[in-house]
Design a protein around this motif. Structure first.
Motif, PDB file in Angstrom:
ATOM      1  N   ILE A  58       0.873  -1.178   0.000  1.00 62.36           N
ATOM      2  CA  ILE A  58       0.000   0.000   0.000  1.00 62.36           C
ATOM      3  C   ILE A  58       0.913   1.232   0.000  1.00 62.36           C
ATOM      4  O   ILE A  58       1.782   1.357   0.860  1.00 62.36           O
ATOM      5  N   LEU A  86     -10.567  -7.917  -3.528  1.00 64.99           N
ATOM      6  CA  LEU A  86      -9.399  -7.248  -2.973  1.00 64.99           C
ATOM      7  C   LEU A  86      -9.069  -7.918  -1.644  1.00 64.99           C
ATOM      8  O   LEU A  86      -9.931  -8.031  -0.770  1.00 64.99           O
ATOM      9  N   GLY A  88      -5.998  -8.480   1.576  1.00 65.14           N
ATOM     10  CA  GLY A  88      -4.890  -7.804   2.217  1.00 65.14           C
ATOM     11  C   GLY A  88      -4.041  -8.796   2.982  1.00 65.14           C
ATOM     12  O   GLY A  88      -4.499  -9.879   3.325  1.00 65.14           O
ATOM     13  N   CYS A 107      -2.169 -12.939  -0.423  1.00 68.44           N
ATOM     14  CA  CYS A 107      -2.882 -12.264   0.663  1.00 68.44           C
ATOM     15  C   CYS A 107      -4.274 -12.868   0.774  1.00 68.44           C
ATOM     16  O   CYS A 107      -4.945 -13.051  -0.231  1.00 68.44           O
ATOM     17  N   LEU A 111     -11.172  -7.994   1.643  1.00 66.44           N
ATOM     18  CA  LEU A 111     -11.673  -6.660   2.010  1.00 66.44           C
ATOM     19  C   LEU A 111     -12.956  -6.314   1.294  1.00 66.44           C
ATOM     20  O   LEU A 111     -13.844  -5.678   1.863  1.00 66.44           O
ATOM     21  N   PHE A 132      -6.075  -1.001   8.156  1.00 65.47           N
ATOM     22  CA  PHE A 132      -4.809  -1.349   7.505  1.00 65.47           C
ATOM     23  C   PHE A 132      -3.736  -0.397   8.013  1.00 65.47           C
ATOM     24  O   PHE A 132      -4.011   0.537   8.756  1.00 65.47           O
ATOM     25  N   LEU A 137      -2.730  -4.692   7.898  1.00 65.80           N
ATOM     26  CA  LEU A 137      -2.433  -5.005   6.495  1.00 65.80           C
ATOM     27  C   LEU A 137      -1.454  -4.006   5.896  1.00 65.80           C
ATOM     28  O   LEU A 137      -1.663  -2.794   6.009  1.00 65.80           O
ATOM     29  N   SER A 139      -0.090  -4.849   2.593  1.00 67.48           N
ATOM     30  CA  SER A 139      -0.170  -5.045   1.140  1.00 67.48           C
ATOM     31  C   SER A 139      -1.598  -5.377   0.758  1.00 67.48           C
ATOM     32  O   SER A 139      -2.356  -5.919   1.557  1.00 67.48           O
ATOM     33  N   LEU A 140      -1.931  -5.032  -0.464  1.00 62.49           N
ATOM     34  CA  LEU A 140      -3.244  -5.386  -0.991  1.00 62.49           C
ATOM     35  C   LEU A 140      -3.042  -6.185  -2.262  1.00 62.49           C
ATOM     36  O   LEU A 140      -2.119  -5.932  -3.041  1.00 62.49           O
TER      37      LEU A 140
END
Ligand SMILES: *[C@@H]1O[C@H](CO)[C@@H](O)[C@H](O)[C@H]1NC(C)=O
Ligand SMILES: *[C@@H]1O[C@H](CO)[C@@H](O)[C@H](O)[C@H]1NC(C)=O
Ligand SMILES: *[C@@H]1O[C@H](CO)[C@@H](O)[C@H](O)[C@H]1NC(C)=O
Length: 436
Positions: A58, A86, A88, A107, A111, A132, A137, A139-140
């Motif tokens: 992110i 999506l 995370g 991941c 989300l 996040f 979190l 990273s996505l």
């Protein structure tokens, strides 16, 4: 010309109240910022069904805690983007876009789910946000399912999700859980044909230490779905019908449901998803059985649910047939690991059956394929010998070969292995000709 356009617009805005394009009020707050998580421009393969995944860090300071409070799909190719998820994760991951399957994703905390037809933004309940950043979190990961019906070559895509966030944390962390059924068999020519999936009482007992509250849900099916329902079941009784899309489900415009008065779910409650299918009428007509499949010509039956407070890792509460798959279940379905059994078939079981059940190589002219031997007639003394029987039993006695788990195993996994056809002939012939 202009007058005409205005008239049409006015008609649309007064007549069609159903396909709303919600804008989340919160996105108008001055302290709300957004960050776009999009695929690096990538080619859409010229095949009907493909999945592309990409995880990325992110691009914000990660020593700060954030709440995501709204999501907005950014769809570059409206005709081919079928759905997007999506996810995370806490580690920092940076990947290029790559082909993936629906289930492999570095991941795993989900989300938001968007599918074709969901209009506008996806809003969080005002008391909640998806956390996040700091201790959370970092990273996505996007997963995009392309349905390239025209098999168009030369399409490129960088679709994704706009994430609206704030550092003014809400009272609760929101979580998401996917509920439903992974084993669907819908016969041809039926209407209002139901399939069921539970987030079972066992799973909620195992995962929930306290009540959770549902704030949003939608049903996800593919083209032959025409109705869906989500019920809250307590002590075997439906105590609330949370979603009743019985006559209103439309694949091109699946209704999203917000519960401003959140639905309380207690440990030990179960959530029941019912999906209705039509393979009889009009464009939904199908002349063969429709199974669960990641592709849009197969079917799905899920409810995607947002709730609070978040229960870490409680992301999936689904079933395969009657078997629970409730998050970290270890990959077993009724004692079967599909991928694991497919590997052991390829590496061990097939060879064992072929060598114990087919003609020995005393005959120099032994045919190379067992299918040919079948044409010559399998040698029943060998086929019905104790060692062949044992080799077959090792395979057919396995949990992966029983009932609906077994039919899924054969249809989805074994059918793709070269030696399966030969082994299948042996098993079927032995079953017919060898006395027990
Ligand atoms: C769900 O909707 C159907 C069709 O409109 C209706 O017949 C049924 O009574 C509803 N069920 C509940 C529990 O509201
Ligand atoms: C079944 O449907 C497919 C696709 O629509 C079609 O190609 C095929 O000819 C049909 N088969 C029969 C037996 O009607
Ligand atoms: C091997 O089998 C083929 C076909 O059945 C036959 O034509 C050929 O004569 C056989 N060769 C020997 C060495 O038995």
């Amino acid at each position: 010309m202009f007058a005409l356009v205005t008239t049409i617009l006015m008609l649309t805005s007064t007549v069609s109240s159903a396909p709303k394009s919600p804008i989340c009020d919160v996105t108008k707050d001055p302290d709300i910022k957004f960050v776009d998580i999009r695929l690096t421009k990538t080619k859409v393969p010229p095949i009907l069904t493909s999945y592309v995944c990409q995880a990325q860090p992110i691009p914000l300071a990660m020593d700060v805690a954030y709440h995501a409070v709204a999501f907005e799909p950014i769809i570059e190719n409206k005709d081919v983007v079928h759905h997007m998820l999506l996810f995370g994760c806490e580690k920092s991951v940076s990947e290029d876009p790559h082909a993936c399957s629906g289930s492999d994703n570095v991941c795993r905390t989900f989300l938001v789910q968007w599918s074709m037809g969901i209009q506008g933004q996806i809003c969080s309940h005002p008391d909640t946000g998806v956390r996040f950043g700091q201790d959370s979190l970092h990273s996505l990961s996007l997963q995009i399912h392309y349905n390239n019906a025209k098999l168009a070559a030369g399409l490129a895509d960088s679709s994704g999700v706009r994430v609206y966030y704030t550092t003014r944390l809400r009272k609760y962390d929101a979580g998401n859980v996917q509920i439903g059924q992974n084993d669907l068999q819908i016969p041809p020519g039926v209407a209002a044909f139901p399939q069921y999936g539970f987030c079972s009482s066992d799973c909620t007992n195992k995962w929930l230490q306290q009540p959770i509250y549902l704030t949003r849900a939608h049903i996800h099916m593919h083209y032959v779905g025409d109705g869906g329902r989500l019920e809250l079941v307590r002590n075997g009784q439906t105590v609330e019908t949370i979603i009743n899309d019985t006559t209103t489900f439309d694949y091109n415009n699946p209704p999203a449901h917000y519960f401003s008065d959140p639905v309380q779910v207690l440990p030990g409650d179960s959530l029941k998803v019912t999906c209705y299918y039509n393979t009889r009428d009009g464009g939904k007509y199908r002349n063969s059985t429709v199974y669960w499949d990641e592709g849009s010509s197969g079917e799905m039956c899920y409810a995607f649910i947002t709730y609070f407070p978040r229960v870490p890792d409680f992301d999936q509460c689904i079933q395969f047939d009657v078997y629970d798959i409730c998050s970290s279940h270890g990959g077993l379905v009724g004692g079967c690991s599909f991928g694991g059994f497919a590997r052991s078939f390829k590496n061990i079981l097939a060879e064992s059956i072929l060598s114990h059940c087919s003609l020995p190589s005393t005959n120099q002219n032994v045919s190379t394929s067992v299918v040919q031997q079948k044409a010559d007639g399998l040698d029943l003394r060998i086929l019905c010998s104790p060692s062949c029987e044992e080799a077959i039993q090792q395979m057919t006695g396995h949990p992966c070969m029983q009932n609906r788990v077994g039919s899924h195993m054969r249809r989805v996994y074994l059918a793709a292995v070269d030696s399966w056809q030969a082994v299948k002939v042996i098993i079927d012939t032995a079953a017919k000709h060898c006395a027990d």
